[in-house]
Design a protein around this motif. Sequence first.
Motif, PDB file in Angstrom:
ATOM      1  N   GLN B 276       4.523  10.507  74.643  1.00  0.00           N
ATOM      2  CA  GLN B 276       3.416  11.361  75.067  1.00  0.00           C
ATOM      3  C   GLN B 276       3.207  11.350  76.575  1.00  0.00           C
ATOM      4  OE1 GLN B 276       0.346   9.895  72.502  1.00  0.00           O
ATOM      5  NE2 GLN B 276       0.955  11.242  70.832  1.00  0.00           N
ATOM      6  N   THR B 277       4.288  11.179  77.331  1.00  0.00           N
ATOM      7  CA  THR B 277       4.179  11.212  78.786  1.00  0.00           C
ATOM      8  C   THR B 277       3.683  12.594  79.227  1.00  0.00           C
ATOM      9  OG1 THR B 277       6.123   9.800  78.794  1.00  0.00           O
ATOM     10  CG2 THR B 277       5.435  10.704  80.906  1.00  0.00           C
ATOM     11  N   THR B 278       2.739  12.607  80.146  1.00  0.00           N
ATOM     12  CA  THR B 278       2.190  13.901  80.565  1.00  0.00           C
ATOM     13  C   THR B 278       2.555  14.213  82.007  1.00  0.00           C
ATOM     14  OG1 THR B 278       0.133  12.814  81.194  1.00  0.00           O
ATOM     15  CG2 THR B 278       0.219  13.812  78.995  1.00  0.00           C
ATOM     16  N   PHE B 279       2.488  15.503  82.324  1.00  0.00           N
ATOM     17  CA  PHE B 279       2.848  15.977  83.660  1.00  0.00           C
ATOM     18  C   PHE B 279       1.939  15.372  84.734  1.00  0.00           C
ATOM     19  CE2 PHE B 279       2.335  19.269  87.011  1.00  0.00           C
ATOM     20  CZ  PHE B 279       3.637  19.275  87.483  1.00  0.00           C
ATOM     21  N   ASP B 280       0.653  15.279  84.436  1.00  0.00           N
ATOM     22  CA  ASP B 280      -0.290  14.809  85.464  1.00  0.00           C
ATOM     23  C   ASP B 280      -0.101  13.325  85.796  1.00  0.00           C
ATOM     24  OD1 ASP B 280      -1.155  14.464  82.913  1.00  0.00           O
ATOM     25  OD2 ASP B 280      -3.280  14.613  83.367  1.00  0.00           O
ATOM     26  N   SER B 281       0.685  12.598  84.970  1.00  0.00           N
ATOM     27  CA  SER B 281       0.975  11.205  85.314  1.00  0.00           C
ATOM     28  C   SER B 281       2.039  11.125  86.407  1.00  0.00           C
ATOM     29  CB  SER B 281       1.458  10.455  84.068  1.00  0.00           C
ATOM     30  OG  SER B 281       2.766  10.873  83.728  1.00  0.00           O
ATOM     31  N   GLY B 282       2.672  12.258  86.724  1.00  0.00           N
ATOM     32  CA  GLY B 282       3.695  12.273  87.761  1.00  0.00           C
ATOM     33  C   GLY B 282       5.063  11.866  87.249  1.00  0.00           C
ATOM     34  N   LYS B 283       5.186  11.664  85.938  1.00  0.00           N
ATOM     35  CA  LYS B 283       6.448  11.178  85.390  1.00  0.00           C
ATOM     36  C   LYS B 283       7.270  12.273  84.709  1.00  0.00           C
ATOM     37  CE  LYS B 283       5.420   6.406  85.370  1.00  0.00           C
ATOM     38  NZ  LYS B 283       5.360   5.132  84.712  1.00  0.00           N
ATOM     39  N   ILE B 284       6.806  13.493  84.816  1.00  0.00           N
ATOM     40  CA  ILE B 284       7.584  14.628  84.310  1.00  0.00           C
ATOM     41  C   ILE B 284       7.815  15.548  85.506  1.00  0.00           C
ATOM     42  CG2 ILE B 284       7.592  16.614  82.758  1.00  0.00           C
ATOM     43  CD1 ILE B 284       7.514  14.102  81.140  1.00  0.00           C
ATOM     44  N   ALA B 285       9.078  15.863  85.779  1.00  0.00           N
ATOM     45  CA  ALA B 285       9.343  16.710  86.952  1.00  0.00           C
ATOM     46  C   ALA B 285       9.090  18.180  86.654  1.00  0.00           C
ATOM     47  CB  ALA B 285      10.776  16.497  87.422  1.00  0.00           C
ATOM     48  N   MET B 286       9.526  18.640  85.473  1.00  0.00           N
ATOM     49  CA  MET B 286       9.312  20.043  85.105  1.00  0.00           C
ATOM     50  C   MET B 286       8.715  20.111  83.709  1.00  0.00           C
ATOM     51  SD  MET B 286      12.817  21.894  86.419  1.00  0.00           S
ATOM     52  CE  MET B 286      13.972  20.727  85.702  1.00  0.00           C
ATOM     53  N   GLN B 287       7.511  20.566  83.598  1.00  0.00           N
ATOM     54  CA  GLN B 287       6.809  20.612  82.316  1.00  0.00           C
ATOM     55  C   GLN B 287       6.621  22.057  81.898  1.00  0.00           C
ATOM     56  OE1 GLN B 287       5.302  18.096  80.196  1.00  0.00           O
ATOM     57  NE2 GLN B 287       4.928  19.876  78.893  1.00  0.00           N
ATOM     58  N   LYS B 288       7.018  22.371  80.660  1.00  0.00           N
ATOM     59  CA  LYS B 288       6.697  23.703  80.155  1.00  0.00           C
ATOM     60  C   LYS B 288       5.245  23.688  79.705  1.00  0.00           C
ATOM     61  CE  LYS B 288       7.298  26.025  76.331  1.00  0.00           C
ATOM     62  NZ  LYS B 288       7.913  26.356  75.063  1.00  0.00           N
ATOM     63  N   GLU B 289       4.476  24.614  80.200  1.00  0.00           N
ATOM     64  CA  GLU B 289       3.059  24.653  79.848  1.00  0.00           C
ATOM     65  C   GLU B 289       2.573  26.089  79.849  1.00  0.00           C
ATOM     66  OE1 GLU B 289       0.374  23.660  78.794  1.00  0.00           O
ATOM     67  OE2 GLU B 289       0.514  21.492  78.556  1.00  0.00           O
ATOM     68  N   LEU B 290       1.297  26.242  79.525  1.00  0.00           N
ATOM     69  CA  LEU B 290       0.697  27.566  79.582  1.00  0.00           C
ATOM     70  C   LEU B 290      -0.248  27.626  80.778  1.00  0.00           C
ATOM     71  CD1 LEU B 290      -0.242  28.240  75.873  1.00  0.00           C
ATOM     72  CD2 LEU B 290       1.788  28.948  77.111  1.00  0.00           C
ATOM     73  N   PHE B 291      -0.701  28.822  81.070  1.00  0.00           N
ATOM     74  CA  PHE B 291      -1.616  28.985  82.186  1.00  0.00           C
ATOM     75  C   PHE B 291      -2.878  28.141  82.002  1.00  0.00           C
ATOM     76  CE2 PHE B 291      -5.137  31.246  84.236  1.00  0.00           C
ATOM     77  CZ  PHE B 291      -4.713  31.162  85.534  1.00  0.00           C
ATOM     78  N   SER B 292      -3.287  27.956  80.736  1.00  0.00           N
ATOM     79  CA  SER B 292      -4.537  27.236  80.475  1.00  0.00           C
ATOM     80  C   SER B 292      -4.479  25.771  80.904  1.00  0.00           C
ATOM     81  CB  SER B 292      -4.896  27.339  78.992  1.00  0.00           C
ATOM     82  OG  SER B 292      -3.776  27.032  78.212  1.00  0.00           O
ATOM     83  N   TYR B 293      -3.290  25.285  81.276  1.00  0.00           N
ATOM     84  CA  TYR B 293      -3.154  23.912  81.763  1.00  0.00           C
ATOM     85  C   TYR B 293      -3.653  23.787  83.201  1.00  0.00           C
ATOM     86  CZ  TYR B 293      -0.940  19.382  82.641  1.00  0.00           C
ATOM     87  OH  TYR B 293      -0.709  18.076  82.948  1.00  0.00           O
ATOM     88  N   MET B 294      -3.881  24.923  83.837  1.00  0.00           N
ATOM     89  CA  MET B 294      -4.251  24.955  85.256  1.00  0.00           C
ATOM     90  C   MET B 294      -5.407  24.003  85.584  1.00  0.00           C
ATOM     91  SD  MET B 294      -2.912  26.490  87.810  1.00  0.00           S
ATOM     92  CE  MET B 294      -2.030  27.913  87.223  1.00  0.00           C
ATOM     93  N   GLY B 295      -6.406  23.954  84.706  1.00  0.00           N
ATOM     94  CA  GLY B 295      -7.563  23.098  84.963  1.00  0.00           C
ATOM     95  C   GLY B 295      -7.152  21.649  85.154  1.00  0.00           C
ATOM     96  N   LYS B 296      -6.283  21.174  84.240  1.00  0.00           N
ATOM     97  CA  LYS B 296      -5.843  19.784  84.321  1.00  0.00           C
ATOM     98  C   LYS B 296      -4.951  19.575  85.536  1.00  0.00           C
ATOM     99  CE  LYS B 296      -6.263  17.444  80.007  1.00  0.00           C
ATOM    100  NZ  LYS B 296      -5.609  16.931  78.809  1.00  0.00           N
ATOM    101  N   ALA B 297      -4.062  20.537  85.795  1.00  0.00           N
ATOM    102  CA  ALA B 297      -3.138  20.404  86.918  1.00  0.00           C
ATOM    103  C   ALA B 297      -3.906  20.348  88.239  1.00  0.00           C
ATOM    104  CB  ALA B 297      -2.147  21.569  86.926  1.00  0.00           C
TER     105      ALA B 297
END
Lengths: 318, 438
Positions: B276-297
Amino acid sequence: MNITGVKNAQAEEYRVQAGLGKRKKSRLHRSEGWFAWLFISPMVLGYILFLFVPIVGAFFMSFTDYSLLHTSSFIGLDNYKKAFSEDPLFWKSVGQTLYFSAGLIPLNLCLALGLAVLLNRKIPGIGLFRTAIFTPVVTSIVVWAIAWKYIFATESGLINEILQLFHIQGPAWLYNFQLAMPVVIIVSVLKNVGLNMVIFLAALQDVPKLYYEAARIDGASKSKMFTHVTLPMISPSIFLALILTLIGSLKVFSQIQVMTDGGPGTSTYVLVYYIYQQAFKIFDFGYASAIAFILFFLVLVLTILQWNMRKRWVHHEE
Amino acid sequence: MKKGATIIMSLLLMLVMIAGCGTNKTEVKGNTEQATTAPEATEASQKEVTLKFSIWGNDTHKQMYEDMIAKFNEQNPNIQVEIMVIPLADYQQKLTIMQASRTAPDIAWLAERMIPQFISTDALLDISDLKSDEAYNFADIFPSGLELISKGDNHYGIPFSTPPSMIYYNKTLFKEKGLVTPTELYIEGKWNYDEYLKAAKALTDSSKGIYGTNLIRNGWENWPDALQTLFNAYGAELINKEGTEFTLDSSQGEQALQLFSDMIFKDGVHPKPGDQTTFDSGKIAMQKELFSYMGKAKAVTDFEWDIAPLPAGPNGLGTTLGYAAVTLFKDSQHPEEAIEFLKYITNPDNMTITSQYFVPSRKSVLESDAFLNQGPSAESMKLAVIDQMAAAQTLPSFKDWAKIDSNMKSVLDYLYSQSGTVQEVLKNADEAITPLLK
């Protein structure tokens, strides 16, 4: 009730015991009945409303194709026919339920007995160990399963991290078709072993010391004493623990739902999980009810069988 | 025994009486309140009403709606709205059961794959009357977005979020490795799966626990979300358009699934099943996501990031379109108030507010500068969002989706646990899905 009431009741009892003839039931007796009903009424009402009525409802539902998605109609025994002859996943679930039981029961009983024997001594601090082993029993199964799900996680799980220290690449425990069920069994054993341990501890402490003394005088070894004194003396408790554990193991659900969600594939589908999947994921309540009743009869038959077998191997029963 | 029965009866009677008293009291209270607070009130419009509104969004989405509700209450003090957050994985299940037990929310988000079921069970309220409401400006809503939520001339909801899938990439990691970014490659017309895999391999650093890429969002069980873009890019189709035949067991399907499998197990550039590694942890270089992820990013402060379109496969970009609509349940006790609230949260002003997380379905909002400024830069927004809208396809949805989903999930476990080759998995999938399509 006041003290005279109690005394009167006792007097009545003595009179009956002494064979002083049957008297008509006194007013007091009738009022006691009234009280009894009053006290158990919440339980009775709860049982009727939340258990008995739904069970009868589910029984009728098992003869329909009731689904949340369309209107239902009576289809007779079709659901049962489907389960027995057309649905391989049902049989797989039956097989896996039995696999779970077959793995869990011996492990649980042996471990519980071993722990009970080990902890059945009077040394300082022993209470701490007993408490530690009993604590999981009173922990929520969901919390327990979630914690173990993390412990068995493929990456950054505790177990695989420890293996990593020895340069061993740990397997994906919960994503492996062969390993998922054994992991669930072990987690379930650790959760409930404390309960059986307490039952065995109580039984062990009830075995009169003089039997051991007699055995020692006759020159019996420790292991002989265990098999010829301890085991026969606590066999009623073993039997009780066996029935409880068996019925509990046939109803396994929470740890499977939390840890594997039936997967990988369908390799940890057990009967109750299959019922849940059919009813609440696919919304086929009719079929789910039918499987629930098949499970009900399975539990019933196994319990009756065991009950009859008890005469053969319970040597000592009060 | 007779006595016992009488006692039970009298107890039951008592219970009924207690319950009866309870309801009477509240009714009386309700009446007096109405009489004192709004004596001139004529109709239902002034009655105290609580609406239930279910969403699967995160806390930031909930907060946004709560702010909106506070404003809504200034004009409609009598309408309270309660937000229920239900995790996406349980959403359809929970709503179906709530509908059956007549406790369904008044207003609900629905995703594309849930819609056929709720329309076919006649659970939703027809809101076509909004078309004649001039102030609402129904014509502003993209007709393509309405198709999914309509049957004949009846419309059952308003789409509020139609986000194309995209890549969120960690710019800092790209810089450290001196790599050309996806945005630059896309502009040069070279952004394809070969380049993507090359970048992913270069970015993966197992000693730091960094993975080159991750296609999983919202959990491993959400396989359509993870895989459909690959299927599209390789020209594979899960089930044919008529919904009669399982068609993924083609060479294209095999290629797409093989790529995914190789990324995880052969190249090790993608997290393993269950991770369950997430993009915001900095450990994923390219994450497929939707626009709705913008808030978290946007909450990320440790590194720079940007968005880019998905890479192209043999069959093009394969961008999928997320889809969510606000719908009303027919069983609602307060349909008029519910329509009022639906109109409010999807009006142009509020859709501008929701456009910080949701790609708007109103032309006027989508084409506004306000929306372009919601992303990391107007340029990226144009590349990754606006330009992709026309070609992006919604995820497949079929009537018996719950069963298809459940069976497909089981079959994919053979791939995730490396218990079968891609060909075997596809063969099993055919056996598991085909019987459901008859």
